[in-house]
Design a protein around this motif. Structure first.
Motif, PDB file in Angstrom:
ATOM      1  N   VAL A  17      65.544  39.861  80.351  1.00 33.81           N
ATOM      2  CA  VAL A  17      64.216  39.656  79.775  1.00 33.81           C
ATOM      3  C   VAL A  17      64.297  39.117  78.349  1.00 33.81           C
ATOM      4  CG1 VAL A  17      62.083  40.828  79.048  1.00 33.81           C
ATOM      5  CG2 VAL A  17      63.165  41.424  81.231  1.00 33.81           C
ATOM      6  N   THR A  18      63.468  38.107  78.083  1.00 32.90           N
ATOM      7  CA  THR A  18      63.262  37.591  76.728  1.00 32.90           C
ATOM      8  C   THR A  18      61.778  37.667  76.412  1.00 32.90           C
ATOM      9  OG1 THR A  18      65.129  36.058  76.879  1.00 32.90           O
ATOM     10  CG2 THR A  18      63.469  35.585  75.193  1.00 32.90           C
ATOM     11  N   LEU A  19      61.445  38.206  75.238  1.00 29.29           N
ATOM     12  CA  LEU A  19      60.060  38.276  74.768  1.00 29.29           C
ATOM     13  C   LEU A  19      59.910  37.339  73.578  1.00 29.29           C
ATOM     14  CD1 LEU A  19      58.872  41.981  74.864  1.00 29.29           C
ATOM     15  CD2 LEU A  19      57.455  40.024  75.405  1.00 29.29           C
ATOM     16  N   ARG A  20      58.833  36.554  73.589  1.00 26.37           N
ATOM     17  CA  ARG A  20      58.608  35.553  72.540  1.00 26.37           C
ATOM     18  C   ARG A  20      57.194  35.716  71.997  1.00 26.37           C
ATOM     19  NH1 ARG A  20      60.207  29.838  74.658  1.00 26.37           N
ATOM     20  NH2 ARG A  20      62.277  30.796  74.539  1.00 26.37           N
ATOM     21  N   ASP A  21      57.038  35.605  70.672  1.00 23.56           N
ATOM     22  CA  ASP A  21      55.727  35.767  70.057  1.00 23.56           C
ATOM     23  C   ASP A  21      55.708  35.039  68.716  1.00 23.56           C
ATOM     24  OD1 ASP A  21      53.301  37.948  70.705  1.00 23.56           O
ATOM     25  OD2 ASP A  21      53.385  37.344  68.609  1.00 23.56           O
ATOM     26  N   THR A  22      54.495  34.801  68.210  1.00 26.75           N
ATOM     27  CA  THR A  22      54.338  34.183  66.890  1.00 26.75           C
ATOM     28  C   THR A  22      54.398  35.203  65.770  1.00 26.75           C
ATOM     29  OG1 THR A  22      51.926  34.387  67.059  1.00 26.75           O
ATOM     30  CG2 THR A  22      52.913  32.307  67.810  1.00 26.75           C
ATOM     31  N   SER A  23      54.356  36.497  66.118  1.00 24.42           N
ATOM     32  CA  SER A  23      54.291  37.571  65.126  1.00 24.42           C
ATOM     33  C   SER A  23      55.579  38.386  65.119  1.00 24.42           C
ATOM     34  CB  SER A  23      53.096  38.492  65.417  1.00 24.42           C
ATOM     35  OG  SER A  23      53.184  39.682  64.676  1.00 24.42           O
ATOM     36  N   GLN A  74      61.614  29.463  66.579  1.00 25.39           N
ATOM     37  CA  GLN A  74      63.026  29.767  66.405  1.00 25.39           C
ATOM     38  C   GLN A  74      63.679  30.120  67.741  1.00 25.39           C
ATOM     39  OE1 GLN A  74      63.507  32.775  63.342  1.00 25.39           O
ATOM     40  NE2 GLN A  74      61.955  31.843  62.036  1.00 25.39           N
ATOM     41  N   GLU A  75      63.076  29.641  68.829  1.00 27.08           N
ATOM     42  CA  GLU A  75      63.544  30.015  70.149  1.00 27.08           C
ATOM     43  C   GLU A  75      64.843  29.310  70.509  1.00 27.08           C
ATOM     44  OE1 GLU A  75      59.534  28.293  70.948  1.00 27.08           O
ATOM     45  OE2 GLU A  75      60.800  28.066  69.190  1.00 27.08           O
ATOM     46  N   THR A  76      65.598  29.959  71.401  1.00 28.50           N
ATOM     47  CA  THR A  76      66.821  29.382  71.933  1.00 28.50           C
ATOM     48  C   THR A  76      66.452  28.452  73.085  1.00 28.50           C
ATOM     49  OG1 THR A  76      68.036  31.385  71.373  1.00 28.50           O
ATOM     50  CG2 THR A  76      69.050  29.901  72.986  1.00 28.50           C
ATOM     51  N   PRO A  77      66.946  27.212  73.099  1.00 26.21           N
ATOM     52  CA  PRO A  77      66.618  26.309  74.211  1.00 26.21           C
ATOM     53  C   PRO A  77      67.095  26.891  75.536  1.00 26.21           C
ATOM     54  CG  PRO A  77      67.625  25.108  72.381  1.00 26.21           C
ATOM     55  CD  PRO A  77      67.797  26.565  72.085  1.00 26.21           C
ATOM     56  N   GLY A  78      66.319  26.641  76.575  1.00 26.32           N
ATOM     57  CA  GLY A  78      66.703  27.129  77.881  1.00 26.32           C
ATOM     58  C   GLY A  78      65.510  27.222  78.811  1.00 26.32           C
ATOM     59  N   ALA A  79      65.801  27.403  80.093  1.00 23.61           N
ATOM     60  CA  ALA A  79      64.759  27.531  81.109  1.00 23.61           C
ATOM     61  C   ALA A  79      64.962  28.846  81.851  1.00 23.61           C
ATOM     62  CB  ALA A  79      64.805  26.355  82.075  1.00 23.61           C
ATOM     63  N   PRO A 138      64.419  48.026  73.862  1.00 23.71           N
ATOM     64  CA  PRO A 138      65.530  47.492  73.072  1.00 23.71           C
ATOM     65  C   PRO A 138      66.485  46.600  73.858  1.00 23.71           C
ATOM     66  CG  PRO A 138      65.825  49.848  73.482  1.00 23.71           C
ATOM     67  CD  PRO A 138      64.450  49.504  73.929  1.00 23.71           C
ATOM     68  N   SER A 139      66.450  46.669  75.179  1.00 23.39           N
ATOM     69  CA  SER A 139      67.385  45.884  75.985  1.00 23.39           C
ATOM     70  C   SER A 139      67.023  44.407  76.063  1.00 23.39           C
ATOM     71  CB  SER A 139      67.460  46.456  77.401  1.00 23.39           C
ATOM     72  OG  SER A 139      66.191  46.354  78.056  1.00 23.39           O
ATOM     73  N   ALA A 140      65.792  44.036  75.711  1.00 24.29           N
ATOM     74  CA  ALA A 140      65.353  42.644  75.816  1.00 24.29           C
ATOM     75  C   ALA A 140      65.833  41.828  74.622  1.00 24.29           C
ATOM     76  CB  ALA A 140      63.830  42.579  75.918  1.00 24.29           C
ATOM     77  N   ARG A 141      65.775  40.507  74.781  1.00 23.82           N
ATOM     78  CA  ARG A 141      65.980  39.597  73.655  1.00 23.82           C
ATOM     79  C   ARG A 141      64.626  39.239  73.068  1.00 23.82           C
ATOM     80  NH1 ARG A 141      69.876  37.522  77.022  1.00 23.82           N
ATOM     81  NH2 ARG A 141      68.410  36.048  77.911  1.00 23.82           N
ATOM     82  N   TYR A 142      64.598  39.014  71.761  1.00 22.45           N
ATOM     83  CA  TYR A 142      63.339  38.744  71.070  1.00 22.45           C
ATOM     84  C   TYR A 142      63.464  37.463  70.264  1.00 22.45           C
ATOM     85  CZ  TYR A 142      61.966  43.334  72.559  1.00 22.45           C
ATOM     86  OH  TYR A 142      61.640  44.405  73.345  1.00 22.45           O
ATOM     87  N   GLU A 143      62.441  36.613  70.391  1.00 25.34           N
ATOM     88  CA  GLU A 143      62.459  35.320  69.714  1.00 25.34           C
ATOM     89  C   GLU A 143      61.106  35.041  69.067  1.00 25.34           C
ATOM     90  OE1 GLU A 143      65.614  32.955  72.615  1.00 25.34           O
ATOM     91  OE2 GLU A 143      63.481  32.453  72.695  1.00 25.34           O
ATOM     92  N   LEU A 144      61.156  34.581  67.847  1.00 27.03           N
ATOM     93  CA  LEU A 144      59.953  34.141  67.153  1.00 27.03           C
ATOM     94  C   LEU A 144      59.667  32.697  67.560  1.00 27.03           C
ATOM     95  CD1 LEU A 144      58.074  35.473  65.035  1.00 27.03           C
ATOM     96  CD2 LEU A 144      59.382  34.258  63.280  1.00 27.03           C
ATOM     97  N   VAL A 145      58.419  32.382  67.867  1.00 28.23           N
ATOM     98  CA  VAL A 145      58.061  31.016  68.224  1.00 28.23           C
ATOM     99  C   VAL A 145      58.443  30.092  67.071  1.00 28.23           C
ATOM    100  CG1 VAL A 145      56.120  29.450  68.680  1.00 28.23           C
ATOM    101  CG2 VAL A 145      56.209  31.692  69.782  1.00 28.23           C
TER     102      VAL A 145
END
Length: 327
Positions: free
Chosen positions: A185-191, A212-217, A203-210
């Motif tokens: 699981v990856t969670l992405r948000d602007t906040s 600054q996301e890692t490229p991928g599908a 805590p097991s998920a990955r978190y990305e700020l919009v």
């Protein structure tokens, strides 16, 4: 009885209403705990379409049955979860087992008065026993069921990659149940503050700020942003052969480039509300300890203090996941 009423946008107050009358096939429930939903904040702010004021809000509800159900599932005194989707039982959706998208659906607290009150009378089929749950946890079942329903719609299974865009309560619920199914699981948000809150719960998920996301599908992408631009952009993150699940419901037009949609052979799902099996799945997973309910309930208030608490939280939702009113 005491109720909490949104009299008009920006005016939230305590008021007296008549005790609801009993009806055949219904059960009276003494409300114990109420989750505050994004919809409630929208109603208070005047941003909820097709809503008539004044409105008793509240659709994330748990309480105590004050009488037994006729089918024997519920005894007097049982802790119950309220399914707030009142359906007609006769339309095409209802007859094919999809009452979550009933053509004449009435959601408590939105289309009709809800559960921010001392008692409510609801169809007995809309009540689910919550044995083994705390009353506060039971009030969180409904919003988690929405995420669980979306995960089931998307066919998430072990070994899949799942991206959830939007780390509010609905997105976080989807992330939790995607993780339970074994997805990466990856969670992405602007906040960043929302991501930080979500990380404490999962805590097991990955978190990305919009931005600054890692490229991928991803095998399955869920949109829980409530933003039409984000919904239109989400297709770009779906892997070839993958699925796109829209948890958000907003005004606006979905616009995809057809060549991109086709070359991925994308499966597109709308996901609306939840079904009985989703509620029961959530109840079972809370009971088994797989859902971090204590981390989700970040704020609490009393029935009397809710008239001041809710307006404050409506202006600062980035600092909370789920707020609970104790009646």
């Amino acid at each position: 009885m005491k109720t909490l009423v949104c009299a008009e946008p920006g005016k939230f107050e305590q008021a007296q209403r008549p005790r609801p009358e009993s009806k055949p096939g219904h059960v009276r429930v003494k409300i114990g705990h109420i989750g505050i939903c994004g919809t409630d904040y929208h109603i208070y702010g005047g941003h909820q379409p097709f809503l008539a004021y004044p409105r008793v809000m509240g659709h994330e509800l748990s309480g105590t049955a004050e009488e037994a159900s006729s089918d024997g599932r519920i005894a007097k005194g049982d802790l119950v979860v309220v399914n707030p989707y009142i359906t007609c039982g006769k339309c095409h959706a209802c007859t094919i087992g999809k009452p979550n998208c009933c053509e004449a659906i009435a959601v408590l607290g939105v289309h009709t008065d809800g559960g921010m009150c001392e008692e409510i009378v609801v169809p007995e089929g809309n009540l689910y026993p919550a044995e083994g749950l705390s009353p506060k946890a039971a009030a969180m079942v409904e919003f988690l069921a929405i995420g669980a329903h979306g995960v089931r719609r998307g066919g998430v299974r072990r070994g899949m990659s799942a991206l959830i865009v939007g780390a509010g309560p609905i997105g976080l619920g989807a992330a939790i149940f995607a993780a339970i199914e074994g997805a990466d699981v990856t969670l992405r948000d602007t906040s960043q503050s929302r991501l930080d809150l979500a990380r404490k719960a999962l805590p097991s998920a990955r978190y990305e700020l919009v931005g600054q996301e890692t490229p991928g599908a991803y095998d399955v992408v869920f949109d829980a942003t409530g933003n039409i631009k984000a919904m239109n952009a989400g297709l770009a993150h779906v892997a070839h052969g993958g699925a796109y699940v829209l948890l958000s419901v907003v005004k606006g037009d979905l616009v995809f480039a057809d060549p991109e949609f086709h070359k991925r052979e994308t499966t597109l799902f709308a996901s609306r509300n939840a079904l009985k099996e989703d509620f029961e799945h959530v109840i079972a997973k809370i009971r088994s300890g797989e859902v971090p309910v204590d981390a989700l309930a970040t704020h609490e208030t009393s029935f009397e203090d809710a008239v001041t608490s809710l307006p404050l939280w409506a202006e600062d939702r980035g600092t909370l996941i789920k707020a609970i009113i104790t009646v």
